[in-house]
Design a protein around this motif. Structure first.
Motif, mmCIF file in Angstrom:
data_model
loop_
_atom_site.group_PDB
_atom_site.id
_atom_site.type_symbol
_atom_site.label_atom_id
_atom_site.label_comp_id
_atom_site.label_asym_id
_atom_site.label_seq_id
_atom_site.Cartn_x
_atom_site.Cartn_y
_atom_site.Cartn_z
ATOM 1 N N SER A 243 -2.832 -5.977 -2.089
ATOM 2 C CA SER A 243 -1.451 -5.730 -2.488
ATOM 3 C C SER A 243 -1.109 -4.248 -2.396
ATOM 4 C CB SER A 243 -1.190 -6.263 -3.894
ATOM 5 O OG SER A 243 -1.932 -5.529 -4.843
ATOM 6 N N ASP A 244 -2.074 -3.364 -2.711
ATOM 7 C CA ASP A 244 -1.815 -1.934 -2.580
ATOM 8 C C ASP A 244 -1.578 -1.560 -1.123
ATOM 9 O OD1 ASP A 244 -2.051 -1.578 -5.275
ATOM 10 O OD2 ASP A 244 -4.132 -0.841 -5.192
ATOM 11 N N ARG A 245 -2.414 -2.073 -0.226
ATOM 12 C CA ARG A 245 -2.228 -1.782 1.200
ATOM 13 C C ARG A 245 -0.934 -2.385 1.710
ATOM 14 N NH1 ARG A 245 -8.246 -3.256 2.466
ATOM 15 N NH2 ARG A 245 -7.317 -5.229 1.937
ATOM 16 N N LEU A 246 -0.663 -3.617 1.295
ATOM 17 C CA LEU A 246 0.555 -4.285 1.723
ATOM 18 C C LEU A 246 1.780 -3.565 1.176
ATOM 19 C CD1 LEU A 246 1.714 -6.732 3.204
ATOM 20 C CD2 LEU A 246 1.561 -7.999 1.065
ATOM 21 N N LEU A 247 1.709 -3.157 -0.071
ATOM 22 C CA LEU A 247 2.816 -2.445 -0.686
ATOM 23 C C LEU A 247 3.067 -1.110 0.001
ATOM 24 C CD1 LEU A 247 4.923 -2.410 -2.919
ATOM 25 C CD2 LEU A 247 3.227 -1.367 -4.416
ATOM 26 N N SER A 248 2.021 -0.384 0.341
ATOM 27 C CA SER A 248 2.209 0.897 1.016
ATOM 28 C C SER A 248 2.772 0.698 2.419
ATOM 29 C CB SER A 248 0.902 1.686 1.065
ATOM 30 O OG SER A 248 -0.024 1.063 1.926
ATOM 31 N N ALA A 249 2.327 -0.353 3.109
ATOM 32 C CA ALA A 249 2.863 -0.629 4.444
ATOM 33 C C ALA A 249 4.335 -1.019 4.368
ATOM 34 C CB ALA A 249 2.060 -1.739 5.120
ATOM 35 N N VAL A 250 4.678 -1.840 3.413
ATOM 36 C CA VAL A 250 6.064 -2.270 3.263
ATOM 37 C C VAL A 250 6.956 -1.101 2.854
ATOM 38 C CG1 VAL A 250 7.597 -3.702 1.843
ATOM 39 C CG2 VAL A 250 5.531 -4.677 2.819
ATOM 40 N N SER A 251 6.477 -0.258 1.951
ATOM 41 C CA SER A 251 7.293 0.883 1.535
ATOM 42 C C SER A 251 7.465 1.875 2.675
ATOM 43 C CB SER A 251 6.685 1.571 0.313
ATOM 44 O OG SER A 251 5.442 2.154 0.640
ATOM 45 N N HIS A 252 6.425 2.051 3.497
ATOM 46 C CA HIS A 252 6.545 2.931 4.669
ATOM 47 C C HIS A 252 7.570 2.370 5.650
ATOM 48 C CE1 HIS A 252 5.401 5.877 7.635
ATOM 49 N NE2 HIS A 252 5.170 4.907 8.520
ATOM 50 N N GLU A 253 7.516 1.059 5.867
ATOM 51 C CA GLU A 253 8.484 0.407 6.769
ATOM 52 C C GLU A 253 9.896 0.527 6.207
ATOM 53 O OE1 GLU A 253 9.635 -1.570 10.184
ATOM 54 O OE2 GLU A 253 7.640 -0.840 9.690
ATOM 55 N N ALA A 254 10.050 0.387 4.891
ATOM 56 C CA ALA A 254 11.365 0.515 4.259
ATOM 57 C C ALA A 254 11.908 1.930 4.422
ATOM 58 C CB ALA A 254 11.287 0.139 2.786
#
Length: 139
Positions: free
Chosen positions: A30-41
């Motif tokens: 979830s941390d990796r996914l969250l960082s990837a999603v926030s970077h994409e956002a």
């Protein structure tokens, strides 16, 4: 011999280990996914901001062009078509634009004798022969 209590403790330990593994595994994912999603956002937000600035610049340019045409148009066409009769041909034109062209033609001294509104079928490639024949007849 193995007692019932031993089986219950073993099964509880297996489920506890499974729960701990799921929690630890999902926390890392979830941390990796969250960082990837926030970077994409953040990237998308930057693109939106760039596109909004571009849209605003284009709208300002359009307003400036319209203002220029509104101020210069009448003087540029005054007296160019005295006594001429013209036919206004439109294809999906905005009524306000059509009326503005009509006013410019009148300022040029022309009389609008008629108006032809073309439908989208005129540009249909399957009807190209009909369009050529009509054009030849009108010319």
């Amino acid at each position: 011999m193995i007692s019932f209590r031993y089986h219950v403790v073993s099964i509880a330990a297996v489920f506890l280990a499974l729960a701990v593994g799921v929690v630890l595994g999902s926390a890392g994912v979830s941390d990796r996914l969250l960082s990837a999603v926030s970077h994409e956002a953040e990237d998308l937000a930057g693109q939106v901001q760039t596109l909004r600035a571009e849209r605003d610049a284009l709208a300002a340019g359009q307003r400036a062009s319209d203002e220029f045409a509104h101020r210069v148009g009448p003087a540029a066409v005054r007296g160019l078509l005295p006594g001429s009769t013209v036919t206004l041909v439109t294809s999906g034109a905005d009524p306000a634009d059509r009326d503005a062209v009509r006013a410019l033609l009148q300022q040029a001294g022309a009389t609008v004798g008629g108006e032809v509104a073309l439908t989208p079928a005129v540009g249909d490639p399957a009807r190209a022969d009909q369009l050529r024949a009509l054009t030849a007849e009108l010319l």
